[in-house]
Design an enzyme around this catalytic site. Sequence first.
Site, PDB file in Angstrom:
ATOM      1  N   LYS A 174       0.825  -1.204   0.000  1.00  0.00           N
ATOM      2  CA  LYS A 174       0.000   0.000   0.000  1.00  0.00           C
ATOM      3  C   LYS A 174       0.865   1.262   0.000  1.00  0.00           C
ATOM      4  O   LYS A 174       0.594   2.226  -0.738  1.00  0.00           O
ATOM      5  CB  LYS A 174      -0.915   0.003   1.231  1.00  0.00           C
ATOM      6  CG  LYS A 174      -1.661   1.322   1.464  1.00  0.00           C
ATOM      7  CD  LYS A 174      -2.585   1.686   0.305  1.00  0.00           C
ATOM      8  CE  LYS A 174      -3.123   3.115   0.437  1.00  0.00           C
ATOM      9  NZ  LYS A 174      -3.882   3.352   1.658  1.00  0.00           N
ATOM     10  N   LYS A 244       1.954  12.134   4.913  1.00  0.00           N
ATOM     11  CA  LYS A 244       2.156  11.106   5.948  1.00  0.00           C
ATOM     12  C   LYS A 244       2.505   9.774   5.301  1.00  0.00           C
ATOM     13  O   LYS A 244       3.479   9.102   5.695  1.00  0.00           O
ATOM     14  CB  LYS A 244       0.887  10.996   6.795  1.00  0.00           C
ATOM     15  CG  LYS A 244       0.925   9.926   7.875  1.00  0.00           C
ATOM     16  CD  LYS A 244       0.263   8.622   7.444  1.00  0.00           C
ATOM     17  CE  LYS A 244      -1.204   8.793   7.110  1.00  0.00           C
ATOM     18  NZ  LYS A 244      -1.822   7.495   6.722  1.00  0.00           N
TER      19      LYS A 244
END
Length: 294
Positions: A174, A244
Site C-alpha cells: 500500500k 504522511k
Amino acid sequence: MDDVKKLGFIGLGVMGEPMCRNLAVKKGTTVLAYDTQPAPLDRLGQAIVVAKSVGQVMREADIIFLSLPSGEVVAKICEQADGLLENCRAGQIVVDLSTSPVELTRELYAKFKAKGVLLMDAPVARTRAAAEAGTLSIMVGGLESEFAQILPYLSTFATEITLCGPVGSGQVVKILNNMVLFETVAALSEARAIAQKSGVDPKKLFETLALGSADSFALRNHGLKAIIPGDFPERAFSVEYAAKDLRYALDLAEHTQVDAAGARNVRRLFELAVARGDGELYHPVISRVLEAKV
C-alpha cells in the site's frame, strides 16, 4: 461460523464510515462502533451500536476493524490505558485497515500474538466513492489460513483483495502504491506546466496522453478530473495525509537503503503546497506549485 462473530469497528472517518455501513448491511448484523465524532455515528443509525470507548469495542467484539488516520493513532489506541492491548482476549482478530508504518505493524503483531490475538494489516486503496460502492482494493499481510478468516468480511467493502505476504506485507504494498501514485501525479503536474508554457492546451495534452503509452489511472482520474479543472476539494485525500504516507515510504526506502529520489522530489512539492496554505486540499493540488512558476 462467521454469523456468530460479533464485529467491532473503530474509526468512522472518510473511509471508515462507508466501510462500516457495508459491513453491517451485507453481513446482516449490527456492528459495535466507536468514533470521537458524533456525526458519523448518527448517520450510521441502526447499522451500529455506539460504544463508549475503544476498550469496550475490544472487550465485546470478536473481530475488530480499525480505520484510523495514521499509524501513530493506531499505536495510541492499542497501547493507551483502557486500550486494545489492555482489553484483548485470546482468539480475537484485529484487522488494521489504516495505512501504518511496516515496523509498527510488525511490533503490534508480536504484542497481540503474545496475548493470543491475531493482528493482520489490510490497508485499503481507492476513493471514498469506492468505499461507498464496496469496490475498494485491499492489500493484506498474513498467512493464507489467517486470510481466509477475514476474507468474507473484507469482501463486503472491497472487490480486489490481495494477500501480499506475511504480516506487514500489505503495508509495504500500500505504501509503495501511494508512492508511485504521488510520483505520477507530480509528473502530470510538471507536464501540464510545461505544456501551458509552450502554448499547448493542458486538457488536450492529457486527453492525447490517455490514448498512448503514458495512459494511467492517475492520468484519467487525478489528471483529467482534478488537475485540469482545478478541482481540489477538502475531505478528500489531502496533501497532509499524502505527506504522511510518503513519509512512511521514505522511511522504508531508508531502511532498505534505496535512493528514492522521485519520492524526495514529491516531498518537496508537498512541503511547498503546505506553505501555500493548500495542505488540507486534495493532493493533486501540488500542480498549483508548478503552475505558480509558469
